[in-house]
Design a protein around this motif. Structure first.
Motif, PDB file in Angstrom:
ATOM      1  N   SER A 145       8.175  10.850  22.897  1.00  0.00           N
ATOM      2  CA  SER A 145       8.926  10.730  24.107  1.00  0.00           C
ATOM      3  C   SER A 145       8.369  12.004  25.152  1.00  0.00           C
ATOM      4  N   PRO A 146       8.875  11.499  26.400  1.00  0.00           N
ATOM      5  CA  PRO A 146       8.668  12.640  27.333  1.00  0.00           C
ATOM      6  C   PRO A 146       9.371  13.668  26.943  1.00  0.00           C
ATOM      7  N   GLY A 147      10.669  13.613  26.586  1.00  0.00           N
ATOM      8  CA  GLY A 147      11.293  14.697  26.229  1.00  0.00           C
ATOM      9  C   GLY A 147      10.447  15.609  25.053  1.00  0.00           C
ATOM     10  N   THR A 148      10.076  15.064  24.099  1.00  0.00           N
ATOM     11  CA  THR A 148       9.269  15.803  22.919  1.00  0.00           C
ATOM     12  C   THR A 148       7.806  16.335  23.436  1.00  0.00           C
ATOM     13  N   GLU A 149       7.075  15.567  24.240  1.00  0.00           N
ATOM     14  CA  GLU A 149       6.087  16.492  24.863  1.00  0.00           C
ATOM     15  C   GLU A 149       6.442  17.577  25.804  1.00  0.00           C
ATOM     16  N   ARG A 150       7.618  17.349  26.477  1.00  0.00           N
ATOM     17  CA  ARG A 150       8.045  18.700  27.269  1.00  0.00           C
ATOM     18  C   ARG A 150       8.424  19.730  26.298  1.00  0.00           C
TER      19      ARG A 150
ATOM     20  N   SER B 130      16.442  21.158  36.852  1.00  0.00           N
ATOM     21  CA  SER B 130      15.509  20.312  37.657  1.00  0.00           C
ATOM     22  C   SER B 130      14.148  21.275  37.929  1.00  0.00           C
TER      23      SER B 130
ATOM     24  N   PHE C 149      11.596  21.382  30.757  1.00  0.00           N
ATOM     25  CA  PHE C 149      12.472  20.839  29.846  1.00  0.00           C
ATOM     26  C   PHE C 149      13.961  21.083  30.180  1.00  0.00           C
TER      27      PHE C 149
ATOM     28  N   ARG D 205      20.053  13.370  33.899  1.00  0.00           N
ATOM     29  CA  ARG D 205      18.802  13.960  34.414  1.00  0.00           C
ATOM     30  C   ARG D 205      18.180  14.822  33.537  1.00  0.00           C
ATOM     31  N   VAL D 206      18.606  14.774  32.161  1.00  0.00           N
ATOM     32  CA  VAL D 206      17.912  15.806  31.371  1.00  0.00           C
ATOM     33  C   VAL D 206      16.963  14.794  30.447  1.00  0.00           C
ATOM     34  N   HIS D 207      16.183  15.785  29.871  1.00  0.00           N
ATOM     35  CA  HIS D 207      15.004  15.362  28.739  1.00  0.00           C
ATOM     36  C   HIS D 207      15.462  15.002  27.454  1.00  0.00           C
ATOM     37  N   PHE D 208      16.725  15.656  26.822  1.00  0.00           N
ATOM     38  CA  PHE D 208      17.108  15.493  25.626  1.00  0.00           C
ATOM     39  C   PHE D 208      18.682  15.844  25.670  1.00  0.00           C
TER      40      PHE D 208
END
Length: 179
Positions: free
Chosen positions: A6-11, A123, A127, A141-144
């Protein structure tokens, strides 16, 4: 077929510095006052152990909070958090100072917050994370988003997510098992 992270995991895999708000993140957001006007806060021990795990893999930790509290300073000292910013009106300014001090880029920094005062700093980071009971505008607005609420293991969840994203979770668990 291999599933794409997921994009969150990559970040999270790039994180070298993870900063946190206190009220509503490390705590459940409740503020307890004694008759003398002293403030009390309750912290979750799972969260503290998660922070120590991040430090062990070389991820620096920080607190950036709008309130000023001796309790927070004592907890930060107990956990070995050397980057402590309290009484901060503009958390983005504190983050910029921290990035300059550590030489870490914004893309390699993360922040966990729960309410509008955290949005600007979140922002700016590569991450962003929130506890389950964060304000809806923050969650969007968050990744996780942790399954746990603030003060109830949400910090630990984000620490574990970073460990997993960086491929270090299994080794940390094996060490805890004595392997």
């Amino acid at each position: 077929m291999t599933q794409k992270p997921s994009p969150g995991t990559e970040r999270a895999s790039r994180i070298r510095l993870m900063a946190f708000d206190i009220d509503g993140v490390f705590t459940d957001g409740s503020l307890y006052f004694t008759a003398d006007g002293d403030t009390m806060k309750s912290f979750n021990s799972l969260d503290g152990y998660g922070l120590k795990q991040l430090e062990r893999i070389g991820v620096q930790t920080a607190i950036i909070t709008g309130r000023q509290s001796g309790i927070v300073a004592a907890r930060a000292k107990e956990l070995g958090i050397t980057h402590l910013y309290q009484g901060v009106e503009d958390k983005t300014v504190a983050l910029e100072e921290l990035l300059a001090k550590t030489g870490i880029s914004a893309a390699e920094a993360g922040y966990m917050g729960d309410d509008w005062p955290d949005l600007a700093v979140m922002s700016r980071c590569g991450f962003a994370a929130a506890p389950a009971n964060a304000h809806g505008e923050v969650i969007q607005r968050v990744h996780f988003v942790a399954a746990a609420r603030g003060g109830h293991g949400a910090v630990r969840e984000v620490c574990d997510a970073i460990l997993r994203a960086q491929g270090r979770y299994d080794a940390a668990l094996a060490a805890a098992l004595g392997a």
